[in-house]
Design an enzyme around this catalytic site. Structure first.
Site, PDB file in Angstrom:
ATOM      1  N   TRP A 158      25.301  13.763 -44.420  1.00  0.00           N
ATOM      2  CA  TRP A 158      24.998  13.711 -43.323  1.00  0.00           C
ATOM      3  C   TRP A 158      23.665  14.340 -42.606  1.00  0.00           C
ATOM      4  O   TRP A 158      23.929  14.489 -40.860  1.00  0.00           O
ATOM      5  CB  TRP A 158      26.348  14.920 -43.441  1.00  0.00           C
ATOM      6  CG  TRP A 158      25.608  16.689 -43.982  1.00  0.00           C
ATOM      7  CD1 TRP A 158      26.267  16.304 -44.587  1.00  0.00           C
ATOM      8  CD2 TRP A 158      24.974  17.144 -43.439  1.00  0.00           C
ATOM      9  NE1 TRP A 158      25.584  17.625 -45.486  1.00  0.00           N
ATOM     10  CE2 TRP A 158      24.586  17.967 -44.199  1.00  0.00           C
ATOM     11  CE3 TRP A 158      23.832  17.795 -42.244  1.00  0.00           C
ATOM     12  CZ2 TRP A 158      23.914  19.323 -44.384  1.00  0.00           C
ATOM     13  CZ3 TRP A 158      22.741  18.099 -42.317  1.00  0.00           C
ATOM     14  CH2 TRP A 158      22.842  19.108 -43.544  1.00  0.00           C
ATOM     15  N   ASN A 159      22.866  14.245 -43.004  1.00  0.00           N
ATOM     16  CA  ASN A 159      21.741  14.994 -42.133  1.00  0.00           C
ATOM     17  C   ASN A 159      21.469  13.911 -41.541  1.00  0.00           C
ATOM     18  O   ASN A 159      20.498  14.159 -40.329  1.00  0.00           O
ATOM     19  CB  ASN A 159      20.596  15.467 -43.279  1.00  0.00           C
ATOM     20  CG  ASN A 159      20.313  14.775 -44.615  1.00  0.00           C
ATOM     21  OD1 ASN A 159      20.701  13.670 -44.242  1.00  0.00           O
ATOM     22  ND2 ASN A 159      19.016  14.841 -44.793  1.00  0.00           N
ATOM     23  N   LYS A 182      30.811   5.313 -48.183  1.00  0.00           N
ATOM     24  CA  LYS A 182      31.839   6.104 -47.449  1.00  0.00           C
ATOM     25  C   LYS A 182      31.041   7.107 -46.574  1.00  0.00           C
ATOM     26  O   LYS A 182      30.001   7.114 -48.315  1.00  0.00           O
ATOM     27  CB  LYS A 182      32.641   6.696 -49.089  1.00  0.00           C
ATOM     28  CG  LYS A 182      33.223   8.004 -48.184  1.00  0.00           C
ATOM     29  CD  LYS A 182      33.942   9.164 -48.985  1.00  0.00           C
ATOM     30  CE  LYS A 182      32.244   9.873 -49.373  1.00  0.00           C
ATOM     31  NZ  LYS A 182      32.335  10.635 -48.488  1.00  0.00           N
ATOM     32  N   PRO A 183      31.525   7.286 -45.404  1.00  0.00           N
ATOM     33  CA  PRO A 183      29.433   8.441 -45.154  1.00  0.00           C
ATOM     34  C   PRO A 183      29.756   9.587 -45.338  1.00  0.00           C
ATOM     35  O   PRO A 183      31.520   9.806 -46.159  1.00  0.00           O
ATOM     36  CB  PRO A 183      30.280   7.636 -43.503  1.00  0.00           C
ATOM     37  CG  PRO A 183      30.928   7.686 -43.319  1.00  0.00           C
ATOM     38  CD  PRO A 183      31.785   7.009 -44.680  1.00  0.00           C
ATOM     39  N   ALA A 184      28.987  10.688 -45.398  1.00  0.00           N
ATOM     40  CA  ALA A 184      29.441  12.505 -45.377  1.00  0.00           C
ATOM     41  C   ALA A 184      30.480  12.313 -44.139  1.00  0.00           C
ATOM     42  O   ALA A 184      31.001  12.183 -42.956  1.00  0.00           O
ATOM     43  CB  ALA A 184      28.545  12.612 -44.849  1.00  0.00           C
ATOM     44  N   GLU A 260      19.226   9.226 -54.539  1.00  0.00           N
ATOM     45  CA  GLU A 260      18.300   9.656 -53.995  1.00  0.00           C
ATOM     46  C   GLU A 260      18.921  11.246 -53.819  1.00  0.00           C
ATOM     47  O   GLU A 260      19.750  11.548 -52.808  1.00  0.00           O
ATOM     48  CB  GLU A 260      18.113   8.667 -52.416  1.00  0.00           C
ATOM     49  CG  GLU A 260      17.003   8.415 -51.797  1.00  0.00           C
ATOM     50  CD  GLU A 260      16.490   9.747 -51.416  1.00  0.00           C
ATOM     51  OE1 GLU A 260      15.945  10.647 -51.544  1.00  0.00           O
ATOM     52  OE2 GLU A 260      16.411   9.698 -50.468  1.00  0.00           O
ATOM     53  N   LEU A 261      17.816  11.897 -54.147  1.00  0.00           N
ATOM     54  CA  LEU A 261      18.384  13.336 -54.710  1.00  0.00           C
ATOM     55  C   LEU A 261      17.630  14.870 -54.015  1.00  0.00           C
ATOM     56  O   LEU A 261      16.818  13.972 -53.209  1.00  0.00           O
ATOM     57  CB  LEU A 261      19.036  13.562 -56.116  1.00  0.00           C
ATOM     58  CG  LEU A 261      19.870  12.769 -56.935  1.00  0.00           C
ATOM     59  CD1 LEU A 261      19.831  12.986 -58.470  1.00  0.00           C
ATOM     60  CD2 LEU A 261      21.124  11.915 -55.783  1.00  0.00           C
ATOM     61  N   CYS A 294      15.342  16.113 -46.966  1.00  0.00           N
ATOM     62  CA  CYS A 294      15.334  16.538 -48.386  1.00  0.00           C
ATOM     63  C   CYS A 294      13.799  15.923 -48.256  1.00  0.00           C
ATOM     64  O   CYS A 294      12.983  16.558 -49.833  1.00  0.00           O
ATOM     65  CB  CYS A 294      15.898  15.332 -49.129  1.00  0.00           C
ATOM     66  SG  CYS A 294      16.228  14.038 -48.425  1.00  0.00           S
ATOM     67  N   GLU A 392      17.461  24.359 -53.085  1.00  0.00           N
ATOM     68  CA  GLU A 392      16.474  23.900 -51.334  1.00  0.00           C
ATOM     69  C   GLU A 392      17.073  24.436 -50.657  1.00  0.00           C
ATOM     70  O   GLU A 392      18.602  24.752 -50.620  1.00  0.00           O
ATOM     71  CB  GLU A 392      16.342  22.369 -51.358  1.00  0.00           C
ATOM     72  CG  GLU A 392      16.057  21.594 -50.420  1.00  0.00           C
ATOM     73  CD  GLU A 392      16.709  20.282 -50.499  1.00  0.00           C
ATOM     74  OE1 GLU A 392      18.273  19.519 -51.620  1.00  0.00           O
ATOM     75  OE2 GLU A 392      16.266  18.966 -50.295  1.00  0.00           O
TER      76      GLU A 392
END
Ligand code: ADP
Length: 490
Positions: A158-159, A182-184, A260-261, A294, A392
């Site tokens: 979502w960011n 599928k988006p957030a 991409e975490l 991130c 984080e």
């Protein structure tokens, strides 16, 4: 359809499957809320496995023709999509602000950033070269050609509701793959708007499919793709636990993965740094999207000789940041995305203070603005035992850790399972060489806080994942190599 649209014209509530806007098979919907006010903006499809399967069916049907389309024709569609995104940058920027909360200038900036990937990969589509392998035997010719991996499932956070999905869809389509996405659940409207523009740009039916789902229903819907052997690749941006889950669940069908975490980015300020530049760089990298990024510095290490001075310089600038809803043209930091996010920030600050951290700026919720606001905060005397050191924070919190020498700084910076971005400020050329090699991270900012570019390879090491987005390397994740060996030539 007019190509320049108003915000309301961009809002879509249904799934996009096989070139058509369709409700979830179950008829269910869920509400998308404005994080600044808590008001529901729109109800969108709450999809299930049936919808995910329908999307994969469409992507499978569309794949052969898209794979075989001339690269320049795929490029032309992507260029049209890019142009439509740019024409609608203001409305898209407002939509991002509405559902995600970031100030309009940042929302619009995200549109330009996302669009830059579409343009980049439109150009790259025509440059997918193979190799002629130097001859090894008489009468034999060996070549290597690149081909699309097949159907790609894209799952996004979502960011950055536009940029994260654009930089997955664009390389996939450029390579000749078809996409299910599928988006957030917090920010599906921007992704739906992007797909609307892709439809107008002439992306053929079935080549790009998007479903939306609440968190609860997203799990079985995405699992349908994870277990579908026709889906050959998962590209995901999000948290490390979910990334590991996707890797485990897709192992049965051995899919290619780009993950991409999370990060836990260190930012090191040495005694010999240009402190003004370091403060400016830290503000740029830390407070973009209110720290919900991130690559945001999460741990700031400052050498003892400049520790107090740097803290004071930083606190002055941080205290002047304007926190406000995106509707305020002067807003620099908006609301956090939801209650879960704000609770984590408050927990980290409270834990740090309980363990001896001193607050130099901020340190509290801004309830007068709404439930999701937190004051940008600078904390002195941070230690590795604090929660904000190992998790984080994903918010506008800057903890300052003190260190004495270079080896200690590198050791502390690397003392994390993550390895996405890292930053350091120094004016010593030998130190710059040593530290830039010593940091365990996929991205290193050297006297620079703004690193993002479509021309650069973005991605992590260690538990921040694998794969690279953007740059000349970004297409590799969507391609496989076919080796052709032709005999009887003499
Ligand atoms: P965040 O904590 O920032 O919300 P997540 O990793 O939880 O990050 O979410 C990123 C994306 O992954 C979102 O689109 C979310 O819906 C999706 N997601 C989260 N959990 C799962 C799951 N178990 N299966 C499939 N998708 C998931």
């Amino acid at each position: 359809m007019a190509s320049k649209l108003e915000l309301n014209d961009l809002i879509r509530r249904d799934n996009f499957i096989d070139g058509k806007w369709v409700a979830a098979a179950s008829g269910k919907r869920f509400g998308v809320t404005n994080p600044a006010t808590g008001e529901v903006i729109a109800d969108v499809a709450d999809s299930s496995e049936a919808d995910a399967r329908a999307a994969a069916d469409a992507a499978a049907r569309a794949f052969p023709a898209w794979r075989d389309a001339l690269p320049r024709d795929r490029a032309a569609v992507l260029h049209r999509w890019h142009d439509l995104i740019m024409e609608n940058a203001n409305a898209l920027g407002r939509l991002i602000s509405l559902e995600q909360g970031k100030p309009f200038a940042e929302g619009r900036g995200e549109v330009l950033y996302g669009a830059s990937y579409v343009k980049w990969f439109a150009d790259e589509a025509t440059r997918i070269y193979g190799d002629i392998i130097p001859q090894q035997q008489r009468g034999k010719r060996m070549t290597a050609v690149k081909e699309p991996v097949g159907i790609v499932a894209a799952i996004t956070p979502w960011n950055f509701p536009l940029a994260m999905i654009a930089r997955k869809i664009a390389p996939a389509l450029a390579a000749g793959c078809t996409v299910v996405g599928k988006p957030a659940e917090d920010t599906p409207l921007t992704a739906l708007a992007l797909v609307l523009l892709a439809q107008e740009a002439g992306v053929p039916p079935g080549v790009l499919n998007l479903i939306t789902a609440s968190r609860e229903n997203a799990v079985p819907a995405v699992a349908a793709w994870l277990h579908d052997s026709r889906v050959r690749k998962i590209t995901f941006t999000g948290s490390t636990p979910v990334g590991k889950y996707l890797a485990r669940e897709s192992a049965e069908t051995l899919k290619k993965l780009s993950l991409e975490l999370g990060g836990n980015a260190p930012f090191i300020v040495f005694d010999d740094a240009d402190l003004d530049a370091a403060v400016t760089g830290l503000l740029a990298s830390k407070f973009r999207n209110g720290g919900q990024t991130c690559v945001s510095p999460n741990r700031v290490y400052v050498q003892s000789g400049v520790y107090e001075k740097f803290g004071d310089m930083l606190a002055k600038r941080v205290a002047a940041l304007k926190v406000a809803p995106a509707t305020d043209p002067d807003a620099q930091i908006g609301p956090m995305i939801n209650a879960r996010a704000i609770d984590k920030i408050a927990r980290h600050v409270d834990d740090a203070v309980a363990q001896g951290a001193r607050i130099l700026a901020g340190g509290k919720r801004l309830d007068a603005l709404g439930p999701n606001y937190y004051a940008p905060t600078v904390l002195l005397d941070a230690t590795p035992q604090m929660q904000l050191s190992c998790e984080e924070t994903f918010g506008p919190i800057v903890p300052l850790f003190r260190f004495d020498d270079e080896a200690e700084a590198i050791r502390s910076a690397n003392d994390t399972p993550f390895g996405l971005a890292s930053y350091f400020y120094s004016q010593d050329i030998r130190r710059i060489d040593r530290v830039s090699r010593g940091l365990e991270a996929g991205i290193v900012g050297i006297n620079e806080g703004a690193l993002a570019s479509e021309a650069a390879p973005f991605g992590g090491v260690k538990e921040s994942g694998y794969g690279r987005e953007g740059s000349k390397y970004g297409l590799d994740d969507y391609l496989s190599i076919r080796y052709l060996c032709q005999g009887c030539l003499e």
